[in-house]
Design a protein around this motif. Sequence first.
Motif, PDB file in Angstrom:
ATOM      1  N   CYS A 276       0.384   6.948  -3.635  1.00 38.53           N
ATOM      2  CA  CYS A 276      -0.631   6.809  -2.596  1.00 38.53           C
ATOM      3  C   CYS A 276      -0.115   5.887  -1.488  1.00 38.53           C
ATOM      4  CB  CYS A 276      -1.930   6.269  -3.193  1.00 38.53           C
ATOM      5  SG  CYS A 276      -1.830   4.512  -3.609  1.00 38.53           S
ATOM      6  N   GLY A 278      -0.833   2.830  -1.040  1.00 39.00           N
ATOM      7  CA  GLY A 278      -0.454   1.548  -1.638  1.00 39.00           C
ATOM      8  C   GLY A 278       0.934   1.622  -2.257  1.00 39.00           C
ATOM      9  N   CYS A 279       1.201   2.726  -2.976  1.00 35.36           N
ATOM     10  CA  CYS A 279       2.524   2.927  -3.578  1.00 35.36           C
ATOM     11  C   CYS A 279       3.588   2.938  -2.480  1.00 35.36           C
ATOM     12  CB  CYS A 279       2.566   4.268  -4.322  1.00 35.36           C
ATOM     13  SG  CYS A 279       1.418   4.410  -5.715  1.00 35.36           S
ATOM     14  N   CYS A 361       0.921  -0.608  -8.257  1.00 37.26           N
ATOM     15  CA  CYS A 361      -0.215  -0.126  -7.457  1.00 37.26           C
ATOM     16  C   CYS A 361      -1.421   0.115  -8.368  1.00 37.26           C
ATOM     17  CB  CYS A 361       0.153   1.162  -6.722  1.00 37.26           C
ATOM     18  SG  CYS A 361      -1.154   1.714  -5.605  1.00 37.26           S
ATOM     19  N   CYS A 363      -3.646   2.271  -8.055  1.00 46.33           N
ATOM     20  CA  CYS A 363      -4.150   3.659  -8.065  1.00 46.33           C
ATOM     21  C   CYS A 363      -3.953   4.336  -9.418  1.00 46.33           C
ATOM     22  CB  CYS A 363      -3.489   4.493  -6.966  1.00 46.33           C
ATOM     23  SG  CYS A 363      -1.774   4.943  -7.311  1.00 46.33           S
TER      24      CYS A 363
HETATM   25 ZN   LIG Z   1      -0.752   3.985  -5.514  1.00 45.88          ZN
END
Ligand SMILES: [Zn+2]
Length: 386
Positions: A276, A278-279, A361, A363
């Motif tokens: 995502c 964030g990643c 992350c 997620c």
């Molecule tokens: Zn992520």
Amino acid sequence: MYPMLKPALRRAWRGRNTVQFGVTPAHAVTLGPVDLATGSFLELLDGTRGLPLLHEEARALDLSERHVDTLLARLTEAGLLDDPRSAGQGADVLCRRAEVMDRQRPDVASLSVVRPEPGGGTRRMAARRAMRVQVRGAGRVGASIASVLSGAGVGHVEVLDGGRTEHGDVAPGGLPPAAVGERRDVAARRLVRRSAPGPAPRRAGTDGAAAGPPGSAGQPGLSLIVVAPRDGLAVYAPVADTAGPWIASGTPHLYAGVIEATGVVGPLVLPGGTGCAGCLELHRADRDPQWPRMLAQWRSGRRGAVPACDLGLATAVAGLAAAHALAFLDGDLPSCTGVRWEAALPLLDWRSEPIGPHADCSCGAAGGAMRDRTSGALPAQDTMAG
Ligand SMILES: [Zn+2]
């Protein structure tokens, strides 16, 4: 059953007893050995004859009933047979709307090449009518994406943006010159209506098409969010917090935009399955410890300069992003799933970069990454009646 050889695939004899359907390697299929009588029989498969009539006409060619049935089974297995009449209830409704069908015939033909099963093209097109997609951004890229999705038959396309249309937002596939000065979201809504092949579906499910999970105000749930902000930095280095609610709700989202003279399509994020925003940010900081410092400066910097955005590149990005979005809505996982495609002017060499899940992350993609490419957070699939 009124079998029809998919008209979208060109036919040619490859040598004396082999028929090739289709031109390009991605979808071409060869069938053989085919004798002369069977070759003649293939010409009868144009969707106007039912099985009894086909058996009768086959007898005139000295072909047995069993030969015909075996041939039809082989053609079906090879994904070469279409049967629009067997596409189901939602597709029937679509086929009765002659004007809509005329507009979408090339799209249905394209879907018929991609979907192997008889009637699959029409069924997929009917399913698009029940889908709801949100496009965030109504600049050169976002408005064009919304327009293409609407024109391609997606029934519910909403566009979010603030402010009023500026001269630089105008694009051939996007907002028209007449929209300058008008609220961007209002102008984009009109563009979406004007691009649609017919009147908007009243409500998902009422016209025979599949309904997604219930959303607000009786609308189907969002099948996809396309993040196409006018500021390309928000695509190249998206703010993880913005995507937080989409990750939490499991809503697939696709990034697309132009930053400076670079076009970006992807990644398509399947929350909890692929990397995502964030990643992406965490990976970038791992590779380049100075990245967070620069990012903070870019994000807080004063804006006001006209963002660089080549019209050709913006249109290419919009078209490619829309095609990826449609492939996903139709039930496939296009090559931007967990991957970012980039092309920089002036060479425009499209390159891909995987955006993998990052262990730090929140997620959760790193824990259960892409277990199975054929299952997971796909939009409503195979829910059509019939
Ligand atoms: Zn992520």
